[in-house]
Design a protein around this motif. Structure first.
Motif, PDB file in Angstrom:
ATOM      1  N   PRO A  58       0.699  -1.272  -0.159  1.00  0.00           N
ATOM      2  CA  PRO A  58      -0.238  -0.332   0.349  1.00  0.00           C
ATOM      3  C   PRO A  58       1.026   1.398  -0.071  1.00  0.00           C
ATOM      4  O   PRO A  58       2.279   1.232   0.626  1.00  0.00           O
ATOM      5  CB  PRO A  58      -0.885  -0.124   1.243  1.00  0.00           C
ATOM      6  N   THR A  92      -7.326  -2.159   2.297  1.00  0.00           N
ATOM      7  CA  THR A  92      -6.431  -2.042   0.763  1.00  0.00           C
ATOM      8  C   THR A  92      -6.419  -3.319   0.110  1.00  0.00           C
ATOM      9  O   THR A  92      -6.118  -4.118  -0.509  1.00  0.00           O
ATOM     10  CB  THR A  92      -6.239  -1.267   0.619  1.00  0.00           C
ATOM     11  N   LYS A 103      -6.997  -5.797  -2.670  1.00  0.00           N
ATOM     12  CA  LYS A 103      -6.074  -6.543  -3.777  1.00  0.00           C
ATOM     13  C   LYS A 103      -5.298  -7.492  -3.696  1.00  0.00           C
ATOM     14  O   LYS A 103      -5.023  -8.277  -4.785  1.00  0.00           O
ATOM     15  CB  LYS A 103      -4.723  -5.708  -3.636  1.00  0.00           C
TER      16      LYS A 103
END
Length: 171
Positions: free
Chosen positions: A59, A91, A95
């Motif tokens: 990230p 996040t 992903k």
């Protein structure tokens, strides 16, 4: 005029060749040092190519990033460690194809041999959570452990394994 133009026609390309050769040499030395690494390298992100191959999207704004890549004839492994924010963790997990709901509390999904390779110990303050994902075909397998002792700044440990032994096919 001829004495000015003629040396420039020779010296400018020569200067370009010398600078290019030096940059190429420096690039090779850094790649050689990276390949010879036996411990996590901190202060640098894995290259974008490594992040794509191993599907480890670090990230934005992650701190204390460290990584180690090991390769053999049949398997390549990327070990990555970083500290991020709570949103950065969400996040990252999204992903790689999972979520916080998949994290098993009190579990470190990274094996002892994998942890030893990266010089990790999962006996710190915790609480620890983890998950592992096996993917078919040409997708890497992931083992993820998260230290949530500071929920606003979790530390993430990832082992991403690409296995070439059986080729790139669904099984």
């Amino acid at each position: 005029m001829r004495w000015t133009v003629l040396p420039l026609l020779v010296l400018v390309p020569l200067g370009y060749v010398i600078i290019s050769a030096q940059q190429s040499r420096e690039s090779g030395e850094s790649k050689q040092l990276e390949a010879a690494a036996r411990h996590l390298t901190f202060g640098y992100y894995p290259s974008s190519l490594q992040q794509r191959i191993y599907q480890v999207p670090i990230p934005y704004g992650a701190a204390h990033v460290g990584y180690l890549e090991t390769n053999s004839w049949s398997t390549s492994v990327l070990y990555v460690q970083f500290t991020t924010t709570a949103g950065g963790l969400d996040t990252f997990l999204a992903k790689v194809g999972t979520s916080r709901a998949a994290l098993r509390s009190g579990s470190s999904e990274i094996s002892r041999s994998q942890a030893r390779e990266a010089s990790w110990t999962f006996s710190g303050p915790g609480p620890w959570s983890g998950t592992s994902m096996h993917k078919n075909g040409d997708k890497p397998d992931h083992a993820i452990s998260v230290d949530l002792h500071d929920p606003d700044a979790p530390t993430v440990y990832v082992v991403s394994t690409v296995n070439f032994r059986y080729g790139f096919r669904d099984s």
